[in-house]
Write a protein that holds these residues in place. Sequence first.
Motif, short mmCIF file in Angstrom:
data_model
loop_
_atom_site.label_atom_id
_atom_site.label_comp_id
_atom_site.label_asym_id
_atom_site.label_seq_id
_atom_site.Cartn_x
_atom_site.Cartn_y
_atom_site.Cartn_z
N GLY A 1 17.69 -9.50 -4.09
CA GLY A 1 16.48 -8.68 -4.62
C GLY A 1 15.27 -9.76 -4.86
N GLY A 2 13.86 -9.49 -3.86
CA GLY A 2 12.90 -10.27 -3.93
C GLY A 2 13.06 -10.28 -2.70
N THR A 3 14.23 -11.48 -2.04
CA THR A 3 13.73 -12.47 -0.87
C THR A 3 12.54 -11.43 0.14
OG1 THR A 3 15.78 -13.25 -1.22
CG2 THR A 3 14.93 -13.65 0.55
N VAL A 4 11.49 -12.53 0.37
CA VAL A 4 10.43 -11.38 1.23
C VAL A 4 11.33 -11.69 3.24
CG1 VAL A 4 8.36 -12.34 2.15
CG2 VAL A 4 8.64 -12.91 -0.06
N ILE A 5 11.32 -10.37 3.41
CA ILE A 5 11.63 -10.15 4.53
C ILE A 5 10.37 -10.33 5.62
CG2 ILE A 5 14.33 -9.65 3.98
CD1 ILE A 5 12.54 -6.54 4.57
N ALA A 6 9.44 -10.09 5.36
CA ALA A 6 8.57 -9.74 6.48
C ALA A 6 7.21 -10.59 5.68
CB ALA A 6 8.69 -8.95 6.96
N GLU A 7 6.16 -10.74 6.07
CA GLU A 7 5.14 -10.85 5.96
C GLU A 7 3.84 -10.66 6.74
OE1 GLU A 7 4.08 -14.75 5.96
OE2 GLU A 7 4.58 -14.92 3.92
N THR A 8 2.65 -9.21 6.11
CA THR A 8 1.75 -8.78 7.17
C THR A 8 0.42 -8.66 6.90
OG1 THR A 8 3.93 -6.83 7.14
CG2 THR A 8 1.12 -6.39 7.75
N GLN A 9 -0.85 -8.69 7.19
CA GLN A 9 -2.10 -8.85 6.75
C GLN A 9 -2.61 -7.24 6.18
OE1 GLN A 9 -3.34 -12.53 6.17
NE2 GLN A 9 -3.89 -11.48 4.68
N GLU A 10 -2.01 -7.34 5.16
CA GLU A 10 -2.54 -5.84 4.88
C GLU A 10 -3.45 -5.23 4.82
OE1 GLU A 10 -1.65 -2.41 1.52
OE2 GLU A 10 -1.00 -4.41 0.90
N THR A 11 -4.91 -6.18 4.49
CA THR A 11 -6.71 -6.03 4.39
C THR A 11 -6.79 -7.73 4.71
OG1 THR A 11 -6.64 -6.26 1.78
CG2 THR A 11 -5.83 -4.62 2.42
N ALA A 12 -7.80 -7.57 4.72
CA ALA A 12 -9.29 -9.00 4.95
C ALA A 12 -8.50 -9.76 3.85
CB ALA A 12 -10.26 -9.22 5.24
N SER A 13 -8.05 -8.99 2.66
CA SER A 13 -7.88 -10.13 1.86
C SER A 13 -6.41 -10.77 1.31
CB SER A 13 -8.94 -9.84 0.40
OG SER A 13 -9.98 -8.58 0.47
N ILE A 14 -5.81 -9.32 1.31
CA ILE A 14 -4.14 -9.58 1.01
C ILE A 14 -3.20 -10.03 1.87
CG2 ILE A 14 -2.62 -8.42 -0.72
CD1 ILE A 14 -4.73 -9.24 -2.04
N LEU A 15 -2.16 -10.85 1.18
CA LEU A 15 -0.96 -11.02 2.55
C LEU A 15 0.19 -10.04 1.78
CD1 LEU A 15 0.07 -12.59 5.15
CD2 LEU A 15 0.83 -14.47 3.78
N HIS A 16 0.16 -9.21 2.65
CA HIS A 16 1.39 -8.15 2.25
C HIS A 16 2.62 -8.72 2.20
CE1 HIS A 16 2.81 -4.25 1.01
NE2 HIS A 16 3.73 -3.90 1.34
N LYS A 17 3.81 -9.36 1.65
CA LYS A 17 4.98 -9.74 1.49
C LYS A 17 6.15 -8.43 0.83
CE LYS A 17 3.31 -13.48 -0.06
NZ LYS A 17 2.78 -15.16 -1.93
N SER A 18 6.65 -7.96 2.37
CA SER A 18 8.14 -7.22 1.98
C SER A 18 9.15 -7.53 1.23
CB SER A 18 8.18 -6.60 4.01
OG SER A 18 6.74 -5.65 3.90
N MET A 19 9.57 -7.41 0.55
CA MET A 19 10.59 -7.66 0.23
C MET A 19 12.00 -6.72 0.53
SD MET A 19 8.33 -8.72 -3.24
CE MET A 19 7.58 -7.22 -3.24
N VAL A 20 13.00 -7.56 -0.29
CA VAL A 20 14.75 -6.76 -0.02
C VAL A 20 14.60 -6.54 -1.87
CG1 VAL A 20 17.20 -7.04 -0.40
CG2 VAL A 20 15.74 -8.56 1.30
N PRO A 21 15.06 -4.36 -2.27
CA PRO A 21 15.03 -4.56 -2.63
C PRO A 21 15.51 -4.65 -4.18
CG PRO A 21 15.15 -2.94 -1.35
CD PRO A 21 15.39 -4.48 -0.53
#
Length: 588
Positions: free
Chosen positions: A132-152
């Motif tokens: 739980g919490g391990t980052v599986i993917a990264e996406t540039q959600e907006t120009a300011s914030i990198l979104h990190k999709s995690m394991v539930p």
Amino acid sequence: MNKKGIIYGINGPVIYLKGNTGLRMSEMVHVGEEYLVGEVISLSKKATTVQVFEETTGLKPGAEVVGTGDAISVTLGPGILNNIFDGIERPLSEIAARSGKYITRGVSVDSLDTAKKWDVHVTVSEGDHVTGGTVIAETQETASILHKSMVPPDVEGTVIKAAADGAYTILDPIVTLELDDGTTKELTLCQKWPIRVPRPTKRRFPASKPLITGQRILDTMFPIAKGGTAAVPGGFGTGKTMTQHQIAKWSDADIIIYIGCGERGNEMTQVLEEFGELVDPKTGHPLMNRTALIANTSNMPVAAREASIYTGLTLAEYYRDMGYDVAIMADSTSRWAEALRELSGRLEEMPAEEGFPAYLASRLSAFYERAGMMENLNGTEGSVSIIGAVSPQGGDFSEPVTMNTKRFVRCFWGLDKSLAYARHFPAIHWLTSYSEYLNDLAPWYQTHVNKNFIDLRNQIMALLNTESSLMEIVKLIGSDVLPDDQKLILEIARVIRLGFLQQNAFHADDTCVPLEKQYKMMEIILYLYKKAKALVTMGMPMSVLKEDNIFEKIIAIKYDVPNDKPEMFDDYKKAVDTFYDKVLEKNG
């Protein structure tokens, strides 16, 4: 098989189902032919009670209620930021596209855009063991914030398939896991989480870093810690919303979640318009790039107002889990408490003080306790700071919501009507406000700003307290009878009030002030006090000291010294020395 029930009674947003329906406590249900969203709030063998998050006009006994099998949850994934939701995470732009200016009932829209493709960088590979919490993917959600999709948080397993980097929607499988029991589970960019359940963390840290806001009365006099809680109580027109706006724009939080809970529609419109136009001073991008708004105005159903606070909290905790510092602006918790009172009244529960339910205190504590600086499941550190506005009726701070909030927050910024009417902003009164974080944050200020920072702050506070005592005498018999050393205290306190505590949000330098300048301003004010006190001790009358305009010159420092030129304070120190020498020479 989804459980069902039949409506036999309706009381505003509360509906009653007869018999044992098989529904579960806090389960999300769909009500009637329009599939209105509701939540089970009370169960017995004989009856089930549901609160409906939409207008119940037109519903009638005999209509069917269908359980979903899940608790009220929000969808967490890319697309939350730069978005405006209602109290149960339905995007208002989508609702407007379908139903026009007014929200119609039973509108079913996806919380996040399921068609939009995001550029995804997958951060795990086959054979990796993830928890739980391990980052599986990264996406540039907006120009300011990198979104990190995690394991539930409640999932653990081994990666047996990982997608290549590329463009994916939030529903496309990114990673396939083999769980410990041998089953497989596909993970996407998004996950669901029940709003009333706090997201788990490894541990909570004590308060140690301030949330720097650039507002002198907050940063210097009554600081809040990252992961801290603050209440901003004040009557109508005292500047609660504007104080929160300033913090949202200038604080060093990474992400802002603004919850407009039961506020007037025109005020919420102003927030939406202003936030859309503001430029983030840190990145130069629009402020909305790191902001999510939850709009639940006073004319929307009360049950959704009650849920909106938890929706905002869950979004904040999700970004905290990525390692961000999140600040929640809840405006206002009084309207939320009024929603609790209305629902409690319809449920015929025994009222407590001023009609509020007996569980008001426990609900408030559960809300504020979800703040904190945490070590997340994935080892990162993040924080959720909660700044809740309170709108006591008639500005009476002894009413139940303010008094109970005071028990659970460690920072109290009391807004004062007389200051607001005198155009002194921020209208936070230095005698009714306090911060219990001062001792916790002292080591940080001493290390990062100056070792004397807290000492100077305490001297400033002592002068303001002395002024308050002297003003009692002045009101009775006038200031002329005071000895000169006390007249000097009144004059220096005026310099502190006008030159330090009062701040102009429309001035380029004064709207947000770095801590170094805040320290230098305190230093020069106290240096002036020291020199003037020495003159008074020698027998110089205050009338002579006031002949020179040094006091006005020090007040104007906030405008005259640019934030990036602290070396200019040396000139002011010389000006104070010149003033001292001149008075001595003239009257020596």
